[in-house]
Design a protein around this motif. Structure first.
Motif, short mmCIF file in Angstrom:
data_model
loop_
_atom_site.label_atom_id
_atom_site.label_comp_id
_atom_site.label_asym_id
_atom_site.label_seq_id
_atom_site.Cartn_x
_atom_site.Cartn_y
_atom_site.Cartn_z
N GLY A 1 3.96 -61.22 -36.09
CA GLY A 1 5.17 -62.03 -36.20
C GLY A 1 5.92 -61.84 -37.51
N ARG A 2 5.34 -61.10 -38.44
CA ARG A 2 5.93 -60.97 -39.78
C ARG A 2 7.15 -60.04 -39.80
NH1 ARG A 2 5.15 -57.51 -43.91
NH2 ARG A 2 5.60 -58.35 -45.96
N ASP B 1 11.97 -54.34 -30.81
CA ASP B 1 11.90 -55.27 -31.95
C ASP B 1 10.80 -56.31 -31.74
OD1 ASP B 1 13.58 -56.00 -29.80
OD2 ASP B 1 14.60 -57.53 -30.99
N GLU B 2 10.68 -56.77 -30.50
CA GLU B 2 9.61 -57.75 -30.21
C GLU B 2 8.25 -57.07 -30.36
OE1 GLU B 2 9.97 -60.96 -29.83
OE2 GLU B 2 12.16 -60.78 -29.99
N ALA B 3 8.19 -55.78 -29.99
CA ALA B 3 6.93 -55.03 -30.14
C ALA B 3 6.58 -54.88 -31.62
CB ALA B 3 7.04 -53.67 -29.46
N VAL B 4 7.59 -54.71 -32.47
CA VAL B 4 7.34 -54.62 -33.92
C VAL B 4 6.81 -55.97 -34.42
CG1 VAL B 4 8.44 -54.37 -36.20
CG2 VAL B 4 9.05 -52.80 -34.35
N LEU B 5 7.43 -57.04 -33.96
CA LEU B 5 6.97 -58.38 -34.39
C LEU B 5 5.53 -58.62 -33.91
CD1 LEU B 5 10.24 -60.45 -33.76
CD2 LEU B 5 9.24 -59.82 -35.97
N VAL C 1 17.59 -56.08 -37.11
CA VAL C 1 17.60 -57.32 -37.90
C VAL C 1 16.46 -58.23 -37.42
CG1 VAL C 1 18.93 -59.45 -38.25
CG2 VAL C 1 20.02 -57.21 -38.54
N ASN C 2 16.26 -58.29 -36.11
CA ASN C 2 15.18 -59.12 -35.57
C ASN C 2 13.81 -58.59 -35.96
OD1 ASN C 2 14.16 -61.28 -33.99
ND2 ASN C 2 13.78 -59.87 -32.28
N ALA C 3 13.70 -57.26 -36.06
CA ALA C 3 12.39 -56.64 -36.37
C ALA C 3 12.04 -56.70 -37.85
CB ALA C 3 12.40 -55.17 -35.92
N ALA C 4 13.03 -57.04 -38.70
CA ALA C 4 12.79 -57.02 -40.16
C ALA C 4 12.06 -58.27 -40.63
CB ALA C 4 14.13 -56.88 -40.88
N ALA C 5 11.22 -58.07 -41.65
CA ALA C 5 10.47 -59.19 -42.25
C ALA C 5 11.38 -59.98 -43.20
CB ALA C 5 9.28 -58.64 -43.03
N ILE C 6 10.98 -61.17 -43.56
CA ILE C 6 11.69 -61.94 -44.58
C ILE C 6 11.74 -61.10 -45.86
CG2 ILE C 6 11.53 -63.98 -46.10
CD1 ILE C 6 10.37 -65.50 -43.71
N GLY C 7 12.93 -60.98 -46.43
CA GLY C 7 13.10 -60.18 -47.65
C GLY C 7 13.09 -58.68 -47.40
N ARG D 1 11.45 -50.06 -51.95
CA ARG D 1 10.18 -50.22 -52.69
C ARG D 1 8.99 -50.22 -51.75
NH1 ARG D 1 12.33 -54.84 -56.79
NH2 ARG D 1 13.94 -53.56 -57.71
N THR D 2 9.01 -49.30 -50.82
CA THR D 2 7.90 -49.18 -49.87
C THR D 2 6.63 -48.73 -50.58
OG1 THR D 2 9.32 -48.75 -47.96
CG2 THR D 2 7.10 -47.81 -47.88
N GLY D 3 5.54 -49.41 -50.29
CA GLY D 3 4.26 -49.08 -50.91
C GLY D 3 3.12 -49.36 -49.95
N PRO D 4 1.89 -49.40 -50.45
CA PRO D 4 0.73 -49.53 -49.56
C PRO D 4 0.68 -50.84 -48.77
CG PRO D 4 0.06 -48.89 -51.78
CD PRO D 4 1.51 -49.20 -51.85
N ALA D 5 1.38 -51.86 -49.24
CA ALA D 5 1.36 -53.13 -48.50
C ALA D 5 2.51 -53.24 -47.51
CB ALA D 5 1.41 -54.29 -49.50
N SER D 6 3.33 -52.21 -47.41
CA SER D 6 4.55 -52.29 -46.59
C SER D 6 4.31 -51.83 -45.15
CB SER D 6 5.64 -51.39 -47.17
OG SER D 6 5.82 -51.60 -48.53
N THR D 7 5.15 -52.36 -44.27
CA THR D 7 5.25 -51.84 -42.91
C THR D 7 6.66 -51.29 -42.72
OG1 THR D 7 3.66 -53.44 -42.05
CG2 THR D 7 5.16 -52.43 -40.45
N VAL D 8 6.73 -50.08 -42.17
CA VAL D 8 8.01 -49.40 -41.99
C VAL D 8 8.24 -49.19 -40.50
CG1 VAL D 8 9.27 -47.24 -42.43
CG2 VAL D 8 7.84 -48.24 -44.23
N ALA D 9 9.42 -49.54 -40.01
CA ALA D 9 9.76 -49.30 -38.60
C ALA D 9 10.80 -48.20 -38.50
CB ALA D 9 10.28 -50.57 -37.95
#
Ligand SMILES: NC(=O)c1ccc[n+]([C@@H]2O[C@H](COP(=O)([O-])OP(=O)(O)OC[C@H]3O[C@@H](n4cnc5c(N)ncnc54)[C@H](OP(=O)(O)O)[C@@H]3O)[C@@H](O)[C@H]2O)c1
Length: 337
Positions: free
Chosen positions: A224-225, A215-219, A243-249, A154-162
């Motif tokens: 940090g999100r 992953d730390e660079a993504v955070l 897994v470390n780079a992913a946001a909650i949910g 459900r990627t949309g305008p508020a999403s960040t994609v790595a």
């Protein structure tokens, strides 16, 4: 017809041979191929790690061409139409099942490195006039997979994609994610490739050779999100970082294994962050149709790195295996060597 036969194993080889033209069964069409698209999957088959290793086997996953004959039960398709076919030919729509998931072009059934191929009519998608054969042939595996990653997360305008790397799947994911209004963070092996990703709209660029802790660079880039979607095209050693780079949910879309097929990861963050770990098996013909429609509506141009002639198929495999490419590597049957 001319057809390549594959000898699998570490010293894989393609041998050009002459073989009878295939004949369409009642629900199949005969396609005269004009282009083939290579995927990492073709390398796995060529190395004997996946699929049909019995000889003679015609390899080549993605194919594009024109219908030249139809079986007697086929309706809605006529000779002369320009088409591509889904990878998993019996998976028209809905859920993947054991029964509809068996036949994969160029993996468990003859593929695209031949003058002709037969494909069930239900696996076909029309090529719009605005796309050439070499452009359309990039879609069946890479674009369908990337499109499903965007839809299912459900990627949309508020999403960040790595995204990892600048191969076929990652670059389609980049283009679809930007079309959806998302912010894109992309990690690649070289600054030159990153520059290409920047031109295609990537917002944050990470060189994972000079900055292995991507992953730390993504955070860091997300306060940090973390990323709402990580398209995991690498596997192996990167999975725990994803897994470390992913946001909650967030979603880790499990696509590839260029970095290895086995991964170990800490389970706690998967639970604490209530992550969606979603497996990918490319997609159905209906998913390919949607990916094609999205490409058209968003005016996305497939990124083609190099085009080889039919006689240069072996060079095309070696080039893909070198990982020097950005986007797709294709074979144009109408191009002189
Ligand atoms: N399950 C499915 O549904 C599905 C569908 C399609 C593809 N796949 C799989 O997904 C993977 C990617 O497919 P593709 O066709 O896009 O491959 P590809 O075009 O060959 O691209 C692979 C790219 O990955 C990057 N890479 C290599 N090693 C890496 C590492 N250790 N860390 C980060 N990036 C690395 C490289 O780009 P840079 O040099 O830019 O880093 C390389 O060019 C393959 O394993 C393929 O089999 C699976």
């Amino acid at each position: 017809m001319r057809a390549y036969h594959l000898t699998t194993g570490e010293a894989w080889q393609l041998r050009l041979a002459d073989m009878p033209d295939p004949q369409p069964a009642a629900d199949e069409v005969l396609i005269r191929l004009h282009a083939a698209g290579l995927n990492y999957l073709d390398l796995m088959v060529a190395r004997g790690r996946l699929g049909d290793t019995t000889s003679p086997f015609v390899p080549g996953t993605d194919g594009a061409g024109e219908i030249v004959a139809t079986g007697e039960r086929v309706s809605g398709w006529v000779p002369g139409e320009r088409v591509i076919s889904g990878l998993i030919v019996d998976w028209s729509a809905g859920l993947l099942t054991e029964a509809n998931g068996r036949r994969l072009r160029g993996v468990t059934m003859p593929g695209s490195l031949a003058d002709y191929a037969v494909v069930p009519a239900s696996a076909l998608v029309r090529i719009p006039e605005s796309l050439s054969y070499t452009q359309a042939v990039t879609l069946p595996i890479a674009a369908t997979t990337a499109w499903n990653a965007i839809v299912k997360s459900r990627t949309g305008p508020a999403s960040t994609v790595a995204l990892l790397g600048t191969g076929g799947v990652s670059l389609f994911a980049l283009q679809y994610a930007k079309a959806a209004g998302a912010r894109v963070i992309l990690a690649s092996s070289s600054d030159e490739k990153l520059e290409r990703a920047r031109q295609l709209g990537a917002d944050v660029l990470i060189n994972y050779r000079t900055q292995p802790a991507w992953d730390e660079a993504v955070l860091a880039a997300t306060g940090g999100r973390g990323a709402d979607l990580v398209v995991e095209t690498v596997g192996g050693g990167t999975f725990a970082r994803s897994v470390n780079a992913a946001a909650i949910g967030g979603t880790v879309y499990v696509v590839g294994f260029v970095g290895g097929m086995e991964a170990s990861l800490p389970l706690l963050p998967v639970m604490v962050k209530t992550l969606n770990i979603l497996g990918s098996q490319t997609g159905s013909t209906s998913d390919l149709e949607a990916a094609m429609r999205a490409l058209q509506q968003a005016r996305i141009e497939p990124v083609i790195d190099r085009v080889f002639a039919f006689d240069e198929a072996g060079d095309a495999y070696r080039y893909l295996a070198s990982a020097a490419h950005v986007g797709k590597v294709v074979i144009d049957f109408d191009r002189p060597a």
